[in-house]
Structures are given as structure tokens and as C-alpha cells.
Scaffold this motif. Structure first.
Motif, PDB file in Angstrom:
ATOM      1  N   LEU A 164     -30.749 -21.221 -13.353  1.00  0.00           N
ATOM      2  CA  LEU A 164     -29.324 -21.542 -13.328  1.00  0.00           C
ATOM      3  C   LEU A 164     -28.484 -20.311 -13.681  1.00  0.00           C
ATOM      4  CD1 LEU A 164     -26.943 -23.429 -13.042  1.00  0.00           C
ATOM      5  CD2 LEU A 164     -27.354 -24.222 -15.392  1.00  0.00           C
ATOM      6  N   ASP A 165     -28.918 -19.557 -14.679  1.00  0.00           N
ATOM      7  CA  ASP A 165     -28.189 -18.342 -15.049  1.00  0.00           C
ATOM      8  C   ASP A 165     -28.090 -17.387 -13.856  1.00  0.00           C
ATOM      9  OD1 ASP A 165     -27.806 -19.091 -17.757  1.00  0.00           O
ATOM     10  OD2 ASP A 165     -29.825 -18.401 -18.244  1.00  0.00           O
ATOM     11  N   LEU A 166     -29.220 -17.184 -13.184  1.00  0.00           N
ATOM     12  CA  LEU A 166     -29.218 -16.262 -12.044  1.00  0.00           C
ATOM     13  C   LEU A 166     -28.384 -16.810 -10.894  1.00  0.00           C
ATOM     14  CD1 LEU A 166     -32.959 -15.138 -12.087  1.00  0.00           C
ATOM     15  CD2 LEU A 166     -30.967 -13.884 -12.941  1.00  0.00           C
ATOM     16  N   ALA A 167     -28.380 -18.135 -10.734  1.00  0.00           N
ATOM     17  CA  ALA A 167     -27.549 -18.739  -9.692  1.00  0.00           C
ATOM     18  C   ALA A 167     -26.070 -18.524  -9.991  1.00  0.00           C
ATOM     19  CB  ALA A 167     -27.860 -20.226  -9.578  1.00  0.00           C
ATOM     20  N   ILE A 168     -25.700 -18.608 -11.270  1.00  0.00           N
ATOM     21  CA  ILE A 168     -24.304 -18.364 -11.659  1.00  0.00           C
ATOM     22  C   ILE A 168     -23.913 -16.927 -11.347  1.00  0.00           C
ATOM     23  CG2 ILE A 168     -22.773 -18.162 -13.663  1.00  0.00           C
ATOM     24  CD1 ILE A 168     -24.326 -20.567 -14.870  1.00  0.00           C
ATOM     25  N   VAL A 169     -24.791 -15.993 -11.686  1.00  0.00           N
ATOM     26  CA  VAL A 169     -24.502 -14.581 -11.396  1.00  0.00           C
ATOM     27  C   VAL A 169     -24.369 -14.368  -9.890  1.00  0.00           C
ATOM     28  CG1 VAL A 169     -25.415 -12.233 -11.514  1.00  0.00           C
ATOM     29  CG2 VAL A 169     -25.580 -13.733 -13.506  1.00  0.00           C
ATOM     30  N   HIS A 170     -25.285 -14.933  -9.118  1.00  0.00           N
ATOM     31  CA  HIS A 170     -25.218 -14.775  -7.662  1.00  0.00           C
ATOM     32  C   HIS A 170     -23.916 -15.362  -7.128  1.00  0.00           C
ATOM     33  CE1 HIS A 170     -27.514 -15.134  -3.565  1.00  0.00           C
ATOM     34  NE2 HIS A 170     -26.390 -14.442  -3.473  1.00  0.00           N
TER      35      HIS A 170
END
Length: 340
Positions: free
Chosen positions: A12-18
């Protein structure tokens, strides 16, 4: 900013950054809809990453679209690096990025000035007189066809990427205004600064600032970038390749390079090398395989990689001051227009 305990990032964190790489100022409610997560959860996750210094959003005037003069500057200190001098360089508002590298120079900086005379004074006087500096060599950037704001993680689905994409209408170019520079400077500290706070910071109405943001981003003059600490991207190694290609093949070479996933910046320069490539790699073992790939793929364009330098430490990255882990510990946004 608390950078003592970096959070372990999940999907989820990486999805937010993307998502923020695609649309850096997207409302949390809209992001939550796309990611199918509560907006409060999204906002809380992002604030946690920002506090830890592992991710951030900032804005800056884009090299190649700005009215200033940019250069890649090599700085030699005979291997005896002065932390005081490095700190002064990192805090200098005319220094956009600063790296400690292997090879034929100790430091490599991207700098900006209002004109060529300002660049001469910056590199030939101020930088060369810092303690420990033995030599300074400047390579004027004549074009920057690719820079890091275009780089993306691969965390979102095609449908999610499409849902976040924004069609930007083609807008006529126009001279930068003093207000535009104030907007860029304010966003250099926080690219997601709420519109009302941004308007108060730059001394203009919210409607005016909204309109100028639309123009600046639509013309490419202002870049808004969501960055993730490099060790967390899956590409912990950064390499700068110095190359040369016949002038008549530059455009075709740049087009071919756009498919290289790790490419973070491509600078066309006037100097001993006319092409400088900043490429992120997953491992040191790929330094030479990537060079071989470049030479092979672009042999028909007569590309020659003449030198390569591994980045040992990134001190400043697009106005953001980093610690030795690549985490943000402060900002010193680009502001060459107010330089003495």
C-alpha cells in the motif's frame, strides 16, 4: 523530521508513492477511491513516510524549460572531502543536486544561474574558493529531454494508472512571472502544500495560484515530483555515464533512451561529453552490462560511453538534503534568481 526509524514499506505504501508520482497533488479522497482504501488511511500512511524522510513531494523549475542557465559541474578535492564545504554546497540555493562519486571527480553537482556570467561567478569564484576545492569544471546543459519526474514505480495496475492520469491541455508558453518563481520556491519545501497555505505563502489569491499552477505544469515549466529514498526503490545503485554521440544523432538517441527503465536524467551538454546519463541500477554488477547494452543498442547512432562514475553518496537531490541512507533531512530549494 524524525529519520531515526524508517518504516518498513508494504504494498500500500508503494502504491501511494506510485499514485503521487502520477498525480503529485491528487486529493486523498480520490486516491482512496482508486486504491480502494479509506482516505484517512492513505493520508496517515503518507504522513508517516514523510516524517521518516523516506518519501516526499516537491516542486522545482524544470531544467530545459526554465529561463536560467544550468550546468553539470565536476568538483575535485583531491580525495580529501571537507564536510563543511559539502554542507555549504548542499545548502546553496543555486545547487539543485550534489553527489559524491567515484572516478575522475570527487563531487558532481547540477547548478543553475540567471545567465552565463552568473554561472561563471558561481563556479569560478564561489565554488572554487571553498576550502578543499582544487578544481571546478563546468558542462553547460543545452537541453534536458528526460529528468526524474518522469520515472515511475511499478506498483499500480494499468486501470489504476489510467484512473489517476490527468489530461493536460496544450498551453501556449509565456515568460515566467515573479509569482511563478515564488510558487516554485514554496513547493520546493512541500509539493503537496494545501492551496490556501500556498496562496498565503506567495502573497496571492487561491484562484490566481490555482490558475498559475495549471499553466506552469501544463507547459512543463514546473515539475512536481514524488520521490522515494533510493535504497527503497529496488535500484540502490546510481551511475552517471558520460557519453558522446554525433550532434545529428542526438534526437534519435534520446528517443531510444526513453525505454530504459532506470534512466533518471539525460542531459545534453556542451563540453568534452555531450551526453550525461544518470541511471539507477539494481546491483553494482550491472554497471558494465548496462554500458554494454547502451553501446550495443545505440551502435548505429555512434554512441560512445567514454566514462562512468558510481555515485557513492547523494548529498542533495533536486533541492532535498539527504542523509547517508538517502533519507530526507531538510530542503534547500532552487532559487538562483535571487542570488547575488
Amino acid at each position: 523530521m524524525d529519520t531515526q526509524k524508517a518504516p518498513a514499506l508494504d504494498e500500500l505504501d508503494l502504491a501511494i508513492v506510485h499514485a503521487l508520482q502520477i498525480q503529485p497533488r491528487v486529493p486523498w479522497v480520490r486516491m482512496g477511491e482508486v486504491l480502494e482504501v479509506d482516505a484517512v488511511t492513505v493520508a496517515r500512511r503518507w504522513e508517516r513516510m514523510v516524517r521518516a524522510g523516506v518519501a516526499w513531494v516537491d516542486g522545482y523549475l524544470s531544467p530545459g524549460h526554465d529561463e536560467g542557465v544550468y550546468a553539470q559541474v565536476e568538483i575535485d578535492m583531491n580525495g580529501r572531502l571537507s564536510e563543511d564545504s559539502i554542507g555549504q554546497l548542499a545548502r546553496d540555493p543555486q545547487v539543485l543536486s550534489l553527489k559524491q562519486t567515484s572516478g575522475g571527480r570527487d563531487l558532481l553537482a547540477i547548478v543553475a544561474a540567471a545567465d552565463l556570467d552568473g554561472l561563471a561567478r558561481l563556479s569560478g569564484e564561489r565554488m572554487s574558493q571553498l576550502p578543499g576545492v582544487r578544481a571546478v569544471r563546468s558542462h553547460v546543459i543545452t537541453a534536458a529531454p528526460f529528468e526524474g519526474a518522469s520515472w515511475r514505480l511499478r506498483s499500480l495496475t494499468r486501470q489504476q494508472r489510467a484512473a489517476l492520469a490527468v489530461e493536460r491541455p496544450a498551453l501556449p508558453d509565456e515568460p515566467l512571472r515573479p509569482l511563478d518563481r515564488r510558487i516554485a520556491l514554496a513547493l520546493g519545501t512541500d509539493g503537496r502544500m494545501p492551496l490556501t497555505d500556498l496562496a498565503e505563502s506567495v502573497g496571492a489569491s487561491a484562484a490566481t495560484v490555482r490558475r498559475r499552477l495549471r499553466v506552469l505544469t501544463g507547459t512543463g515549466r514546473l515539475s512536481l515530483r514524488c520521490a522515494l529514498a533510493r535504497p527503497l526503490t529496488g535500484f540502490p545503485v546510481s551511475v552517471v555515464y558520460f557519453g558522446s554521440v554525433p550532434a545529428q544523432h542526438l534526437d534519435e538517441t534520446v528517443s531510444a533512451l526513453r525505454t530504459l527503465h532506470g534512466l533518471r536524467m539525460c542531459s545534453i551538454t556542451a563540453g568534452a561529453h555531450n551526453l550525461m546519463l544518470d541511471i539507477w541500477l539494481p546491483a553494482l554488477s550491472e554497471v558494465h552490462t548496462t554500458e554494454a547494452l547502451l553501446n550495443s543498442r545505440l551502435a548505429h547512432l555512434d554512441l560512445r560511453i567514454t566514462e562512468r562514475a558510481v555515485v557513492l553518496r547523494t548529498v542533495k537531490h533536486v533541492g532535498r538534503i539527504l542523509d547517508r541512507r538517502g533519507h530526507s533531512v531538510g530542503s534547500a530549494p532552487l532559487n538562483y534568481w535571487d542570488a547575488a
